[in-house]
Motif scaffolding. Structure first.
Motif, short mmCIF file in Angstrom:
data_model
loop_
_atom_site.label_atom_id
_atom_site.label_comp_id
_atom_site.label_asym_id
_atom_site.label_seq_id
_atom_site.Cartn_x
_atom_site.Cartn_y
_atom_site.Cartn_z
N LEU A 129 29.55 32.99 38.19
CA LEU A 129 28.15 33.41 38.15
C LEU A 129 28.14 34.92 38.37
CD1 LEU A 129 25.26 32.17 37.92
CD2 LEU A 129 25.13 32.38 40.39
N ILE A 130 27.61 35.65 37.38
CA ILE A 130 27.72 37.10 37.37
C ILE A 130 26.32 37.72 37.35
CG2 ILE A 130 28.72 39.07 36.13
CD1 ILE A 130 30.56 36.91 34.73
N THR A 150 44.11 38.35 35.72
CA THR A 150 44.30 38.38 34.27
C THR A 150 44.10 39.81 33.78
OG1 THR A 150 43.49 37.57 32.13
CG2 THR A 150 41.87 37.78 33.89
N ASP A 151 44.83 40.19 32.73
CA ASP A 151 44.65 41.52 32.15
C ASP A 151 43.79 41.48 30.89
OD1 ASP A 151 46.37 40.22 30.50
OD2 ASP A 151 48.01 41.67 30.64
N ARG A 152 43.24 40.30 30.58
CA ARG A 152 42.43 40.17 29.36
C ARG A 152 41.01 40.67 29.58
NH1 ARG A 152 42.83 34.48 26.56
NH2 ARG A 152 41.99 35.75 24.87
N ARG A 153 40.43 40.36 30.75
CA ARG A 153 39.05 40.77 31.03
C ARG A 153 38.83 40.76 32.52
NH1 ARG A 153 33.35 37.80 30.50
NH2 ARG A 153 34.62 36.15 31.44
N PRO A 157 32.48 44.77 40.18
CA PRO A 157 31.27 45.57 40.30
C PRO A 157 31.44 46.95 39.66
CG PRO A 157 31.73 44.48 42.38
CD PRO A 157 32.91 44.25 41.50
N GLY A 158 30.38 47.38 38.94
CA GLY A 158 30.39 48.68 38.29
C GLY A 158 30.83 48.66 36.85
N MET A 159 31.54 47.62 36.43
CA MET A 159 32.01 47.52 35.05
C MET A 159 30.89 46.98 34.17
SD MET A 159 35.87 45.97 35.59
CE MET A 159 36.28 46.23 33.86
N PHE A 160 30.90 47.38 32.88
CA PHE A 160 29.98 46.78 31.93
C PHE A 160 30.45 45.36 31.61
CE2 PHE A 160 28.76 51.20 30.99
CZ PHE A 160 27.38 51.05 30.97
N TYR A 161 29.50 44.45 31.56
CA TYR A 161 29.84 43.05 31.27
C TYR A 161 30.12 42.88 29.78
CZ TYR A 161 29.37 38.06 30.39
OH TYR A 161 29.58 36.78 29.98
N ARG A 162 31.14 42.13 29.46
CA ARG A 162 31.42 41.75 28.07
C ARG A 162 31.86 40.30 28.03
NH1 ARG A 162 37.10 42.41 27.25
NH2 ARG A 162 38.12 43.50 28.99
N TYR A 163 31.58 39.66 26.89
CA TYR A 163 31.89 38.24 26.75
C TYR A 163 33.40 38.01 26.75
CZ TYR A 163 27.04 37.57 25.28
OH TYR A 163 25.67 37.52 25.24
#
Length: 588
Positions: A129-130, A150-153, A157-163
């Motif tokens: 839950l983000i 994981t290094d995939r995604r 906090p502070g990072m832009f969310y991406r799918y």
């Protein structure tokens, strides 16, 4: 298949109808990975659950009851600060993804309206839950995911969310009929059809892949090599119908049941299991998901409590068994005590012929008709007379021990029988109520310590659920005890003296009462009552199980015996093979 993308899509449409425009009134975090929102909606108050549990991730509305911690966790406090009083404006699901985005109108410290988002990802052990700010940056999340995980995604906090990264598979929502036929024609001959669906299209769970194969070929996992042209056409057509159903959103909530226990959920009827599981349609996806997971959670809680009580009872049972085995060995030794008395007699008859300090006395054995010699072990520190006295003392001690050991062995075997009956009851519990009654029984018998004597006494007086009830094909009522305390009440208090009592022979099981009400039951009724006794016993998996039966007037309880222990005479014995399915049909 719980909560695949299509079930989630049906759930999203329902949430959109009931939650959009609603105000977030309260926010709770009862568990580390659970958040509950109280939402004041269209004329009603709703509870929305987000669970990011790795094995039971889900989202739904319902009547969930949870105990909340006195001090809310930091994540809950942050969520209250950002979203309390917010209005839900939109609920979005990326196509064929297990992700929901809740756009919420919120107010910041300066009174400005900001659109923040709650993003819920249902992706197995990475479920999360983000919380996003109005720019799409991550404020915080239930699980922070960094490069160590994981290094995939990363979710920090502070990072832009991406799918999450998209799968390199075809999207069912964008696949035409022609493309489906082309994919089928170029499929590897040796590949299983259900596996091919999973590897070719994303968003299709294994249950539905097997169902498409079954509906078109009669087999859940045929290879393309086994499919002729007609079967391939039917397969492509069935796949096309599935994609049309998904695109239209005309899905229906179904639960697969194993008896009354949830097995799986779906958005279409499942036919591949024949009669092994049954389909039950629900009025909404939210109710379906809530029922499925709450029942599974309840079943898991019962299993956990069963294991906890089993860890109490099993070691005691093992200890009593070892004690009884040792007592039986001592009893065998005690039965061989006559030689001790003979040693004493022989020594007394030879007081003057055995030298003091000898380790062995060789004397004539006058108990032997042939008058042979016998060697008697001596303690050299004692006189001959003292050695004789010691043998007499040991003889008398063993004589007393034989009587005491026989009583102790009988008491131990009775305790073994009782503890085995408790373990048998534990195997058959169906609810937390059954567990609580067994817990009270173990407190009553002293195997569990009561933490609150007044509360325990009160609950023991009030918590008396009725026994299980059945109706035979002849119309007679049959009652079956749920635990040993209830067995005693059922047999000794509630049953009429002319009712008929059933119990498996010499094996732990429930007391079963056939209510006669002044009538004489037919043979089929006797058989069905005996079947119930066999099913609700330790012999439930056997064949030709002996079941004793007699009039209740002949059943007595020995003084001081454990709960559920009775004696009976005279009696008859029936032999039945347990059939739980047949017994379940008789249950009221």
């Amino acid at each position: 298949m719980p909560l695949d993308a299509v079930v989630l899509s049906g759930l999203r449409r329902e949430l959109e109808q009931t939650l959009v425009g609603g105000r977030i009134d309260k926010i709770y975090q009862p568990e580390r990975d659970e958040i509950i929102l109280n939402i004041r909606g269209r004329g009603e108050n709703l509870r929305l659950l987000f669970s990011a549990n790795p094995t039971n991730a889900r989202v739904h509305t319902g009547r969930m009851q949870r105990d909340n911690p006195q001090t809310p966790p930091m994540f809950c406090m942050l969520m209250r600060k950002l979203f309390s009083g917010g209005i839900i404006r939109d609920i979005y699901q990326p196509p064929m993804e297990r992700i929901l985005e809740f756009t919420v109108d919120t107010v910041d410290e300066l009174g400005s309206v900001l659109q923040r988002k709650i993003v819920f990802e249902l992706i197995g052990r990475m479920s999360n839950l983000i919380l996003l700010d109005d720019e799409g940056r991550i404020v915080d999340s239930l699980r922070r995911i960094d490069t160590d995980i994981t290094d995939r995604r990363q979710i920090l906090p502070g990072m832009f969310y991406r799918y999450p990264p998209t799968q390199e598979k075809a999207n069912p929502l964008e696949t035409s009929i022609e493309q489906i036929s082309s994919y089928v024609e170029s499929s590897p001959p040796g590949m299983r059809a259900d596996k091919w669906i999973l590897e070719t299209f994303f968003g299709i769970p294994p249950l539905i892949a097997r169902e498409i194969a079954f509906r078109s070929t009669g087999d859940v996992s045929p290879t393309f090599y086994q499919m002729d042209e007609m079967k391939k056409e039917r397969f492509a057509s069935a796949l096309c119908d599935l994609f049309i159903l998904i695109k239209s959103g005309d899905t229906t909530p179904y639960m697969l049941l194993d008896g009354e226990m949830p097995y799986d959920i779906s958005y279409m009827p499942i036919t591949q299991y024949d009669s092994r599981y049954t389909n039950r349609e629900y009025e909404s996806f939210s109710l379906l998901v809530e029922t499925f997971f709450e029942k599974r959670a309840a079943s898991a809680r019962v299993k956990q409590q069963v294991q906890a009580l089993g860890r109490v009872v099993s070691p005691v049972l093992d200890r009593v068994r070892r004690k009884v085995e040792n007592q039986k060995k001592e009893l065998l030794e005690a039965k061989d005590r006559e030689k001790l008395r003979k040693y004493g007699d022989l020594l007394m008859a030879n007081l003057n012929s055995v030298p003091r300090g000898a380790r062995t006395a060789r004397v004539v054995n006058f108990y032997d008709l042939e008058g042979g010699l016998i060697d008697i072990p001596l303690d050299p520190r004692l006189s001959v007379q003292q050695n004789a006295a010691k043998y007499y003392k040991d003889y008398n001690r063993m004589k007393t021990a034989e009587r005491v050991l026989a009583e102790q062995i009988q008491a131990g075997e009775n305790e073994i029988q009782y503890l085995e009956s408790v373990l048998d009851m534990l195997r058959r519990v169906e609810s937390t109520d059954d567990i609580e009654e067994l817990r009270e029984e173990l407190k009553h018998t002293g195997y569990l310590r009561s933490t609150d004597k007044r509360r325990s006494k009160k609950s023991g007086q009030t918590e008396q659920r009725p026994p299980q009830e059945f109706r035979t094909s002849g119309g007679f009522t049959v009652l079956c005890g749920r635990n040993n305390l209830q067995n005693d009440r059922l047999t000794l208090k509630y049953a009429h003296k002319n009712d008929i009592w059933f119990h498996v022979q010499k094996i732990p099981g429930s007391h079963v009462i056939l209510r006669t009400e002044g009538k004489e039951p037919d043979d089929q009724t006797y058989t069905e009552a005996a079947m119930i006794a066999a099913v609700y016993s330790q012999a439930h998996g056997g064949q030709n199980v002996p079941v004793d039966y007699t009039r209740v007037r002949y059943v007595k309880k020995p003084p001081g015996s454990k709960p559920g222990v009775v004696i009976y005479d005279p009696y008859f014995t029936a032999y039945v093979t347990p059939d739980k399915e047949a017994v379940d049909k008789l249950r009221i």
